[in-house]
Design a protein around this motif. Structure first.
Motif, PDB file in Angstrom:
ATOM      1  N   LEU A  85       4.154  10.290  -7.085  1.00  0.00           N
ATOM      2  CA  LEU A  85       5.104  10.561  -8.172  1.00  0.00           C
ATOM      3  C   LEU A  85       4.373  10.804  -9.488  1.00  0.00           C
ATOM      4  O   LEU A  85       4.767  11.662 -10.290  1.00  0.00           O
ATOM      5  N   PHE A  86       3.292  10.041  -9.709  1.00  0.00           N
ATOM      6  CA  PHE A  86       2.495  10.215 -10.928  1.00  0.00           C
ATOM      7  C   PHE A  86       1.882  11.615 -10.986  1.00  0.00           C
ATOM      8  O   PHE A  86       1.972  12.300 -12.012  1.00  0.00           O
ATOM      9  N   TYR A  87       1.270  12.054  -9.878  1.00  0.00           N
ATOM     10  CA  TYR A  87       0.640  13.376  -9.845  1.00  0.00           C
ATOM     11  C   TYR A  87       1.682  14.489  -9.941  1.00  0.00           C
ATOM     12  O   TYR A  87       1.423  15.535 -10.539  1.00  0.00           O
ATOM     13  N   GLN A 140       0.830  -1.210   0.000  1.00  0.00           N
ATOM     14  CA  GLN A 140       0.000   0.000   0.000  1.00  0.00           C
ATOM     15  C   GLN A 140       0.862   1.257   0.000  1.00  0.00           C
ATOM     16  O   GLN A 140       0.564   2.238  -0.671  1.00  0.00           O
ATOM     17  N   SER A 141       1.963   1.197   0.782  1.00  0.00           N
ATOM     18  CA  SER A 141       2.885   2.330   0.854  1.00  0.00           C
ATOM     19  C   SER A 141       3.525   2.592  -0.509  1.00  0.00           C
ATOM     20  O   SER A 141       3.692   3.737  -0.928  1.00  0.00           O
ATOM     21  N   LYS A 142       3.876   1.497  -1.209  1.00  0.00           N
ATOM     22  CA  LYS A 142       4.495   1.624  -2.532  1.00  0.00           C
ATOM     23  C   LYS A 142       3.510   2.233  -3.531  1.00  0.00           C
ATOM     24  O   LYS A 142       3.877   3.085  -4.348  1.00  0.00           O
ATOM     25  N   ASN A 143       2.250   1.804  -3.462  1.00  0.00           N
ATOM     26  CA  ASN A 143       1.219   2.355  -4.346  1.00  0.00           C
ATOM     27  C   ASN A 143       1.005   3.843  -4.101  1.00  0.00           C
ATOM     28  O   ASN A 143       0.801   4.620  -5.033  1.00  0.00           O
ATOM     29  N   THR A 144       1.056   4.230  -2.821  1.00  0.00           N
ATOM     30  CA  THR A 144       0.891   5.650  -2.453  1.00  0.00           C
ATOM     31  C   THR A 144       2.028   6.492  -3.021  1.00  0.00           C
ATOM     32  O   THR A 144       1.799   7.574  -3.569  1.00  0.00           O
ATOM     33  N   ILE A 145       3.264   5.981  -2.909  1.00  0.00           N
ATOM     34  CA  ILE A 145       4.436   6.692  -3.440  1.00  0.00           C
ATOM     35  C   ILE A 145       4.328   6.833  -4.961  1.00  0.00           C
ATOM     36  O   ILE A 145       4.593   7.899  -5.529  1.00  0.00           O
ATOM     37  N   ASN A 146       3.933   5.728  -5.613  1.00  0.00           N
ATOM     38  CA  ASN A 146       3.779   5.762  -7.075  1.00  0.00           C
ATOM     39  C   ASN A 146       2.711   6.761  -7.502  1.00  0.00           C
ATOM     40  O   ASN A 146       2.860   7.466  -8.507  1.00  0.00           O
ATOM     41  N   GLN A 147       1.635   6.836  -6.717  1.00  0.00           N
ATOM     42  CA  GLN A 147       0.556   7.775  -7.013  1.00  0.00           C
ATOM     43  C   GLN A 147       1.020   9.218  -6.868  1.00  0.00           C
ATOM     44  O   GLN A 147       0.720  10.071  -7.703  1.00  0.00           O
TER      45      GLN A 147
END
Length: 345
Positions: free
Chosen positions: A11-13, A2-9
């Motif tokens: 970075l995407f924004y 979940q933490s990795k998905n949050t970081i990716n999100q």
């Protein structure tokens, strides 16, 4: 995970934000025309609705508003351009008198043992850059008029489709009443902000014009227009707008008028910024001083000098848009001033 998905999100924004801002900076000339057209249309739509409410036919209301707006704009351009030409003629005289006053001040400081680098000070008082800027401004009148014409055409098209646009919005949100309410709230608050800000800026320019006329300061129309324009830049705008008239009064040797002008500028700006604007806008539309400061720098960098005038309207638009939705209300609160936050706690 979940933490990795949050970081990716995040970075995407962030990447999306960088791409959008880069695009805005590259296309700044077009973006400025588009934004000015939208903002001016937002102000004029209030008058258009007023004329419609008086049962004046839509075509007549539209024609009256557009003709009045176009005539007013070209009249202002003519008057400001005439004043600017007159100011350019007087600029060498102002430069010489300012240098004389500066040399007299340096000599006075020398008598009290305070040493000042005379050469460096005189270099700073070189008005060539200001003369070149005003000459270029007058010389580019054709380019300025062409941009004004584009903005006028843009305003005409936006106003002509204003009623159709509202119908489209109702159709889009026909199954989601909450979003329709949020959009209407956003539209109403945005229109109120632009209408009130333009009205208070006009009041500022008008009172400044009367004061300058009374004290016989040259080119009162030019400095009143500067006061109107710079009223859209908070904090520093009113200070910068007051400098030309005050300096000219000092150069003219009318020190009593200078003192009165400083007092009048303070009274007008304090009264309008702290009494009239909050009364009509409401405290809930206030931006944080920190946000205002950094928005001036940021939008000035992205859109150039015009970006500084549009900085607060753009940031205010973002704030109102964020506060109109329950999902982004907390982000709008981050842009608000302290009194706004306290009222909601």
């Amino acid at each position: 995970m979940q933490s990795k998905n949050t970081i990716n999100q995040v970075l995407f924004y962030f990447a999306l934000f960088v791409i959008v801002i880069s695009g805005l900076k590259v296309a700044s000339e077009i973006v400025v025309i588009l934004l000015l057209s939208i903002f001016i249309s937002s102000i004029l739509s209030a008058f258009l609705n007023f004329l419609r409410a008086k049962n004046i036919p839509n075509v007549i209301s539209y024609s009256i508003l557009l003709l009045t707006f176009t005539g007013s704009v070209f009249l202002i351009v003519y008057l400001v351009n005439t004043s600017l030409l007159d100011f350019m003629k007087s600029l060498p005289v102002y430069e010489e008198k300012i240098k004389e006053l500066t040399l007299a001040s340096i000599s006075l400081l020398d008598q009290y043992g305070i040493k000042v680098n005379k050469v460096e000070i005189l270099k700073l008082l070189n008005f060539n850059s200001l003369f070149n800027f005003t000459t270029e401004l007058v010389g580019n009148l054709g380019a300025i008029l062409s941009k004004i014409l584009l903005i006028t055409i843009g305003v005409a098209f936006i106003l002509s489709e204003s009623k159709l646009f509202h119908k489209k919005i109702k159709l889009i949100f026909r199954n989601d009443n909450q979003k329709l309410v949020s959009f209407n709230l956003f539209s109403h608050n945005l229109q109120r902000y632009f209408t009130v800000k333009t009205f208070t800026s006009f009041l500022t320019g008008f009172f400044i014009y009367v004061a300058l006329l009374f004290f016989e300061i040259k080119n009162p129309i030019l400095w009143a227009f500067v006061a109107f324009l710079f009223n859209f830049i908070p904090v520093v705008g009113s200070i910068v707008a007051s400098l030309p008239a005050i300096v000219i009064s000092i150069v003219a040797g009318n020190y009593e008028a200078t003192i009165w002008l400083i007092i009048i500028y303070l009274i007008i700006n304090i009264a309008i910024s702290n009494v009239i604007e909050p009364k009509f806008m409401g405290k809930e539309l206030g931006l944080s001083p920190m946000v205002i400061f950094f928005s001036l720098i940021f939008w000035g960098w992205v859109l150039g000098i015009v970006g500084m005038f549009l900085a607060v309207p753009i940031t205010m638009t973002l704030k109102i848009a964020l506060e109109a939705s329950d999902h982004t209300k907390h982000l709008g609160m981050l842009l608000s001033n302290i009194s706004n936050i306290k009222s909601k706690l």
